[in-house]
Design a protein around this motif. Sequence first.
Motif, short mmCIF file in Angstrom:
data_model
loop_
_atom_site.label_atom_id
_atom_site.label_comp_id
_atom_site.label_asym_id
_atom_site.label_seq_id
_atom_site.Cartn_x
_atom_site.Cartn_y
_atom_site.Cartn_z
N ALA A 17 0.83 -1.21 0.00
CA ALA A 17 0.00 0.00 0.00
C ALA A 17 0.86 1.26 0.00
O ALA A 17 2.06 1.19 0.20
CB ALA A 17 -0.91 -0.01 1.23
N GLU A 18 0.21 2.39 -0.19
CA GLU A 18 0.87 3.70 -0.16
C GLU A 18 2.06 3.74 -1.13
O GLU A 18 3.19 4.00 -0.75
CB GLU A 18 1.33 4.04 1.25
N THR A 19 1.81 3.46 -2.37
CA THR A 19 2.83 3.38 -3.43
C THR A 19 3.96 2.44 -3.03
O THR A 19 5.13 2.68 -3.32
CB THR A 19 3.39 4.76 -3.83
N GLY A 20 3.61 1.36 -2.36
CA GLY A 20 4.58 0.34 -2.02
C GLY A 20 5.29 0.54 -0.70
O GLY A 20 6.14 -0.25 -0.33
N GLN A 21 4.93 1.58 0.06
CA GLN A 21 5.66 1.87 1.29
C GLN A 21 5.10 1.19 2.54
O GLN A 21 5.70 1.29 3.60
CB GLN A 21 5.68 3.39 1.55
N ASP A 22 4.00 0.52 2.43
CA ASP A 22 3.35 -0.02 3.62
C ASP A 22 3.00 -1.49 3.41
O ASP A 22 2.51 -1.88 2.35
CB ASP A 22 2.07 0.77 3.91
N GLU A 23 3.26 -2.28 4.41
CA GLU A 23 3.05 -3.73 4.32
C GLU A 23 1.70 -4.19 4.87
O GLU A 23 1.37 -5.37 4.77
CB GLU A 23 4.17 -4.46 5.05
N SER A 24 0.90 -3.29 5.41
CA SER A 24 -0.34 -3.71 6.06
C SER A 24 -1.29 -4.44 5.12
O SER A 24 -1.94 -5.42 5.51
CB SER A 24 -1.05 -2.51 6.71
N VAL A 25 -1.40 -4.01 3.88
CA VAL A 25 -2.29 -4.68 2.93
C VAL A 25 -1.77 -6.08 2.58
O VAL A 25 -2.55 -7.01 2.37
CB VAL A 25 -2.51 -3.82 1.66
N ILE A 26 -0.46 -6.23 2.55
CA ILE A 26 0.12 -7.55 2.29
C ILE A 26 -0.24 -8.49 3.44
O ILE A 26 -0.67 -9.63 3.21
CB ILE A 26 1.65 -7.45 2.12
N LEU A 27 -0.08 -8.02 4.66
CA LEU A 27 -0.40 -8.85 5.81
C LEU A 27 -1.89 -9.16 5.89
O LEU A 27 -2.28 -10.26 6.26
CB LEU A 27 0.07 -8.16 7.09
N ALA A 28 -2.73 -8.20 5.54
CA ALA A 28 -4.18 -8.38 5.65
C ALA A 28 -4.77 -9.20 4.50
O ALA A 28 -5.70 -9.98 4.71
CB ALA A 28 -4.87 -7.02 5.71
N LYS A 29 -4.26 -9.03 3.29
CA LYS A 29 -4.89 -9.64 2.12
C LYS A 29 -3.99 -10.61 1.35
O LYS A 29 -4.44 -11.25 0.41
CB LYS A 29 -5.33 -8.54 1.14
N GLY A 30 -2.73 -10.71 1.75
CA GLY A 30 -1.77 -11.52 1.00
C GLY A 30 -2.16 -12.98 0.86
O GLY A 30 -2.10 -13.55 -0.23
N LYS A 31 -2.56 -13.61 1.95
CA LYS A 31 -2.92 -15.04 1.89
C LYS A 31 -4.09 -15.29 0.95
O LYS A 31 -4.12 -16.26 0.22
CB LYS A 31 -3.20 -15.58 3.28
N LYS A 32 -5.06 -14.39 0.97
CA LYS A 32 -6.22 -14.52 0.09
C LYS A 32 -5.79 -14.38 -1.38
O LYS A 32 -6.23 -15.15 -2.24
CB LYS A 32 -7.28 -13.47 0.43
N LEU A 33 -4.91 -13.42 -1.66
CA LEU A 33 -4.43 -13.23 -3.03
C LEU A 33 -3.64 -14.45 -3.51
O LEU A 33 -3.76 -14.86 -4.66
CB LEU A 33 -3.56 -11.98 -3.13
N LEU A 34 -2.86 -15.05 -2.63
CA LEU A 34 -2.02 -16.18 -3.02
C LEU A 34 -2.79 -17.50 -3.17
O LEU A 34 -2.30 -18.41 -3.82
CB LEU A 34 -0.89 -16.36 -2.00
N ALA A 35 -3.97 -17.58 -2.59
CA ALA A 35 -4.74 -18.83 -2.61
C ALA A 35 -4.97 -19.30 -4.05
O ALA A 35 -5.60 -18.59 -4.84
CB ALA A 35 -6.06 -18.64 -1.88
N GLY A 36 -4.44 -20.44 -4.37
CA GLY A 36 -4.62 -21.02 -5.70
C GLY A 36 -3.76 -20.38 -6.78
O GLY A 36 -3.94 -20.66 -7.96
N ARG A 37 -2.84 -19.52 -6.39
CA ARG A 37 -1.97 -18.84 -7.36
C ARG A 37 -0.52 -19.10 -7.01
O ARG A 37 -0.19 -19.42 -5.88
CB ARG A 37 -2.25 -17.34 -7.36
N LYS A 38 0.37 -18.93 -7.98
CA LYS A 38 1.80 -19.13 -7.72
C LYS A 38 2.61 -18.07 -8.46
O LYS A 38 2.08 -17.33 -9.30
CB LYS A 38 2.24 -20.52 -8.16
N ASN A 39 3.88 -18.02 -8.12
CA ASN A 39 4.83 -17.07 -8.73
C ASN A 39 4.42 -15.62 -8.50
O ASN A 39 4.47 -14.79 -9.40
CB ASN A 39 5.02 -17.33 -10.22
#
Length: 74
Positions: A17-39
Amino acid sequence: DNIRSTGATNIIVVPGAETGQDESVILAKGKKLLAGRKNIVFDIHAYENWLKDSQSNIEARMQKLSDSGFAVIF
Protein backbone atom coordinates in the motif's frame (compact mmCIF):
# COMPACT_ATOMS: atom_id res chain seq x y z
CA ASP A 1 -5.88 -13.93 -13.04
CA ASN A 2 -6.05 -11.93 -16.28
CA ILE A 3 -2.30 -12.27 -16.74
CA ARG A 4 -2.41 -16.01 -16.07
CA SER A 5 -5.32 -16.46 -18.50
CA THR A 6 -2.88 -15.63 -21.33
CA GLY A 7 -0.76 -18.65 -20.42
CA ALA A 8 1.92 -16.57 -18.69
CA THR A 9 3.70 -18.31 -15.80
CA ASN A 10 6.21 -15.56 -15.00
CA ILE A 11 6.67 -13.96 -11.58
CA ILE A 12 4.19 -11.17 -10.85
CA VAL A 13 5.25 -8.37 -8.49
CA VAL A 14 2.48 -6.88 -6.34
CA PRO A 15 3.28 -3.62 -4.51
CA GLY A 16 2.32 -2.87 -0.93
CA ALA A 17 0.00 0.00 0.00
CA GLU A 18 0.87 3.70 -0.16
CA THR A 19 2.83 3.38 -3.43
CA GLY A 20 4.58 0.34 -2.02
CA GLN A 21 5.66 1.87 1.29
CA ASP A 22 3.35 -0.02 3.62
CA GLU A 23 3.05 -3.73 4.32
CA SER A 24 -0.34 -3.71 6.06
CA VAL A 25 -2.29 -4.68 2.93
CA ILE A 26 0.12 -7.55 2.29
CA LEU A 27 -0.40 -8.85 5.81
CA ALA A 28 -4.18 -8.38 5.65
CA LYS A 29 -4.89 -9.64 2.12
CA GLY A 30 -1.77 -11.52 1.00
CA LYS A 31 -2.92 -15.04 1.89
CA LYS A 32 -6.22 -14.52 0.09
CA LEU A 33 -4.43 -13.23 -3.03
CA LEU A 34 -2.02 -16.18 -3.02
CA ALA A 35 -4.74 -18.83 -2.61
CA GLY A 36 -4.62 -21.02 -5.70
CA ARG A 37 -1.97 -18.84 -7.36
CA LYS A 38 1.80 -19.13 -7.72
CA ASN A 39 4.83 -17.07 -8.73
CA ILE A 40 3.68 -13.95 -6.90
CA VAL A 41 6.07 -11.76 -4.94
CA PHE A 42 5.26 -8.62 -2.97
CA ASP A 43 7.41 -5.49 -2.91
CA ILE A 44 7.90 -2.76 -0.35
CA HIS A 45 9.60 0.56 -1.05
CA ALA A 46 11.56 2.26 1.74
CA TYR A 47 10.98 5.91 0.93
CA GLU A 48 10.74 8.90 3.28
CA ASN A 49 7.97 7.44 5.46
CA TRP A 50 10.39 4.79 6.68
CA LEU A 51 12.75 7.49 7.97
CA LYS A 52 10.04 8.60 10.40
CA ASP A 53 9.88 5.18 12.09
CA SER A 54 12.14 3.77 14.81
CA GLN A 55 14.62 1.00 14.06
CA SER A 56 12.90 -1.37 16.48
CA ASN A 57 9.50 -0.77 14.87
CA ILE A 58 10.92 -1.34 11.38
CA GLU A 59 12.48 -4.60 12.57
CA ALA A 60 9.13 -5.68 14.05
CA ARG A 61 7.33 -4.86 10.81
CA MET A 62 9.82 -6.87 8.77
CA GLN A 63 9.58 -9.76 11.22
CA LYS A 64 5.79 -9.90 10.75
CA LEU A 65 6.30 -10.26 7.00
CA SER A 66 8.95 -12.92 7.50
CA ASP A 67 6.77 -14.83 9.96
CA SER A 68 3.92 -14.77 7.45
CA GLY A 69 6.07 -16.55 4.88
CA PHE A 70 5.48 -14.09 2.04
CA ALA A 71 8.08 -13.63 -0.65
CA VAL A 72 9.00 -9.95 -0.40
CA ILE A 73 11.38 -7.72 -2.35
CA PHE A 74 12.47 -4.82 -0.17
